[in-house]
Design a protein around this motif. Sequence first.
Motif, PDB file in Angstrom:
ATOM      1  N   ALA C 167       1.042  -1.121  -0.138  1.00 29.74           N
ATOM      2  CA  ALA C 167       0.019  -0.011  -0.138  1.00 29.74           C
ATOM      3  C   ALA C 167       0.684   1.215   0.191  1.00 29.74           C
ATOM      4  O   ALA C 167       0.633   2.181  -0.586  1.00 29.74           O
ATOM      5  CB  ALA C 167      -0.802   0.038   1.034  1.00 29.74           C
ATOM      6  N   ALA C 170       2.435   2.746  -3.428  1.00 34.72           N
ATOM      7  CA  ALA C 170       1.639   3.280  -4.401  1.00 34.72           C
ATOM      8  C   ALA C 170       1.857   4.683  -4.068  1.00 34.72           C
ATOM      9  O   ALA C 170       1.964   5.909  -4.598  1.00 34.72           O
ATOM     10  CB  ALA C 170       0.327   3.133  -4.062  1.00 34.72           C
ATOM     11  N   VAL C 171       1.936   5.113  -2.551  1.00 35.48           N
ATOM     12  CA  VAL C 171       2.197   6.498  -1.890  1.00 35.48           C
ATOM     13  C   VAL C 171       3.855   6.885  -2.502  1.00 35.48           C
ATOM     14  O   VAL C 171       3.969   8.124  -3.205  1.00 35.48           O
ATOM     15  CB  VAL C 171       2.129   6.595  -0.531  1.00 35.48           C
ATOM     16  N   ASN C 202      -2.665  13.101   0.526  1.00 35.37           N
ATOM     17  CA  ASN C 202      -2.756  11.885  -0.301  1.00 35.37           C
ATOM     18  C   ASN C 202      -3.738  10.909   0.046  1.00 35.37           C
ATOM     19  O   ASN C 202      -4.093  10.028  -0.958  1.00 35.37           O
ATOM     20  CB  ASN C 202      -1.387  10.866   0.152  1.00 35.37           C
ATOM     21  N   LYS C 205      -5.776  11.076  -2.970  1.00 37.41           N
ATOM     22  CA  LYS C 205      -5.234  10.640  -4.220  1.00 37.41           C
ATOM     23  C   LYS C 205      -5.213   8.878  -4.130  1.00 37.41           C
ATOM     24  O   LYS C 205      -5.036   8.096  -5.111  1.00 37.41           O
ATOM     25  CB  LYS C 205      -4.017  10.936  -4.639  1.00 37.41           C
ATOM     26  N   GLN C 206      -5.137   8.689  -2.840  1.00 39.14           N
ATOM     27  CA  GLN C 206      -4.851   6.966  -2.655  1.00 39.14           C
ATOM     28  C   GLN C 206      -5.971   6.619  -1.449  1.00 39.14           C
ATOM     29  O   GLN C 206      -5.702   5.969  -0.639  1.00 39.14           O
ATOM     30  CB  GLN C 206      -3.633   6.915  -1.891  1.00 39.14           C
ATOM     31  N   GLY C 209      -5.539   2.963  -1.032  1.00 37.95           N
ATOM     32  CA  GLY C 209      -4.308   2.542  -0.145  1.00 37.95           C
ATOM     33  C   GLY C 209      -4.410   3.034   1.246  1.00 37.95           C
ATOM     34  O   GLY C 209      -3.966   2.201   1.743  1.00 37.95           O
ATOM     35  N   TYR C 270      -0.728  10.303   5.008  1.00 40.94           N
ATOM     36  CA  TYR C 270      -1.936  10.424   4.134  1.00 40.94           C
ATOM     37  C   TYR C 270      -2.933  11.713   4.414  1.00 40.94           C
ATOM     38  O   TYR C 270      -3.654  12.096   3.615  1.00 40.94           O
ATOM     39  CB  TYR C 270      -3.058   9.289   4.313  1.00 40.94           C
ATOM     40  N   ASN C 350      -3.728  -1.430  -6.504  1.00 38.10           N
ATOM     41  CA  ASN C 350      -3.988  -0.351  -6.172  1.00 38.10           C
ATOM     42  C   ASN C 350      -2.552   0.323  -6.842  1.00 38.10           C
ATOM     43  O   ASN C 350      -2.388   1.474  -7.438  1.00 38.10           O
ATOM     44  CB  ASN C 350      -3.591   0.131  -4.757  1.00 38.10           C
ATOM     45  N   THR C 354      -2.383   3.044  -9.526  1.00 30.08           N
ATOM     46  CA  THR C 354      -1.567   4.211  -9.408  1.00 30.08           C
ATOM     47  C   THR C 354      -0.713   4.673 -10.499  1.00 30.08           C
ATOM     48  O   THR C 354      -0.516   5.686 -11.278  1.00 30.08           O
ATOM     49  CB  THR C 354      -0.832   4.246  -8.099  1.00 30.08           C
TER      50      THR C 354
END
Lengths: 192, 169, 364
Positions: C167, C170-171, C202, C205-206, C209, C270, C350, C354
Amino acid sequence: MESLSKRAKVLTKKPMTLAERAYLPAIFQGLSITMQHFFRAATKKQVTIRYPEETRPFSPVFRGLHVLKRDEAGRERCTACGLCAVACPAEAITMVAGERKKGEENLYREEKYAVSYEINMLRCIFCGLCEEACPKAAVYLQADKMAPPRFERDEFIYGKDRLVEPVTPDNRSKRGIQLTPEQADKLRSQLA
Amino acid sequence: MSPLFLFLSFVALLSALGVVLAKNPVHSVLFLILTFFTLSGHYLLLNAQFLAAVNIIVYAGAIMVLFLFVIMFLNLNEETEPHKPALAKFAAAIAGGSLLLILVAAMRNVNPVGYDPTSFDSQIGMVDRLGLVLFQQYALPFELASILLLAAMVGSVMLGKRETGERNF
Amino acid sequence: MDFPPLAWQGLVVLVVFGVSLLIATYSTYAERVIAAFLQDRVGPDRAGPFGLLQPLADAVKLFTKEEFFPAGANRALFVFGPCLAMVTALMSSAVIPFGNVLQFGETAIHLQGIEINVGMLYVFGMVSLGVYGIMIGGWASNNKFSLLGAIRAASQNISYEIAMGLALIAVLMMSGTLSLREITFQQVSDAPFVWQDIFNWNVMKQPLGFIIFIVCAFAETNRTPFDLPECETELIGGYHTEYSSMKMGLYLFAEYINVFVASAVMSVLYFGGFNFPFQAELRNWLVSSQGLELVTAQNIITILGLVGLFAKIFSFIFFFMWVRWTLPRFRYDQLMRLGWTILIPLAIFNIMLTGGLITFGVIK
Ligand code: SF4
Ligand code: SF4
């Protein structure tokens, strides 16, 4: 077969819907329920009873600490017949019987009386059978008083000094038997 | 040689010896973890933060846990250790000795150059540099390795998947 | 005031440790009060006003309890286990960027223990080491149920670390850095749109995630619904079955510090870290209409950001507790199935999503 209560539910095991399988909706549902409780507790009254300050009322049929009653003239009712000890399933009661001397008529109602009368509160299960068995209506389980916790075992053996109903209402309060003012007044008027 | 380096090396050697000499296998594993730690410390001293972190995560954090699992379950200890025959001991001594010999032979000709302050690049061990090298120079092996790992992971997921009709609970 | 900057940073690390400990202490209190409120009760309210001294009373109780060593236990490791759990939990709080820079004349204090450019990996490393505290404790107890509990805990932590890492990738794909400070800075926006600041976090956008991450955070910190390592009721406690006194307390403490660190990491990764909406506007306003110097205005913003970050952290801690008193515990096979067959594929999906979105320039 006809169901008796007509409340039986037929359990169907349907495959779970997507929302159920995703699990998250159910979680949020649960979270919202607990949150409602949170705000209820924060704003309204909680169900907690803060014990030493607040107490709950006893049930009228509560069976608490024993008392050995006196009659209207203030004489001890117990005649040491031993029926309570026989009835006691926990064998908590022991007593020694004695004969009433001359001049003690104002102390004991019957010719035979209990010289010592002990109830072991650690054995007692507060079933009330002694109260049922007593032919002289001498032993009762009070509805408003419990055997308090103590540090030593021998302190739980209640002798006559702590069991017999005191003569005057003021003595009663001194011995730690809690009487409401109304009860004390009533007793005083009865004794007078 | 900074005192930190000396200290780390000292602990590293000591714990490495501990791995071999400890009677209890669990202690051996714990010493091995300590060794990994000191190695990570060395990486840090070399300004290779990424390597240090990955060393701890992968070796100390994941692989050694599995080692520990197995050893704890086997419940090996001093009493149950089987007595090795003399021949095995002899063979082990020879194998270890020849490994030492090879290492010494290989190291003999190395002459450490020290570092040249003008050309020294302090950023060389940083994660972005490492990433650039990995994704440019070694892109193919890197991708292959990652596909291998991904396949292994997918395989484990597949193994864990319930088969149709199977219901244990 | 002629401290070398390194000494300042050392001081900050100590303060961070102290604050973590304090928060862990009061988490125990908060847990009980929140649990009580969620169940229409009162909670501890006897020790001090509102029961605020309760943690102190608990500490006294734990310290004065009997130090118990099970027969045949490995004494050194038995003590070492909880200490390790505690130390690794504390260490991971050192890299959290709690705030921007405070500027006092020449000295600039970074409100962050240590800034390393692999901060996220560092946290990960510390978390994965936390397993050893549990394993060692469970094994050294010389009790097979403790050992099984430790194994249970360790497999859970390792399994969920994978999904958590995926997860996180992705960030990292969006941020392009492992430094927590950099990631925080990337979540500011200076666009004039009012809620732009929040849209730049974040989590916007996630979202997927983030959900994976928070579920894994629950599992990593051994909190309900994944608190199988310490379920007293059905699995005979866990790795700490044989523990008593302050050694037990250390384990409990480590859990609360882990909760704190997990909350902090989630806030930073996040939820914009120490950024808060309108900070640029506020700074400009302070400078232009209040006539403050830029440095002072920035310091004020920094402190407000610190407060804001702690507000985020506390809401996460509250969420942890809220969930704990709402959801029942998972069964162990359900736990493993969730981790391996749901979260990991989701996390891989994910990552691909992304990647696609970045390639097509939808998000940066
Ligand atoms: S209440 Fe029951 S147990 Fe107690 S003394 Fe009377 S008969 Fe015995
Ligand atoms: S209390 Fe009643 S039953 Fe018991 S000995 Fe006295 S008179 Fe008999």
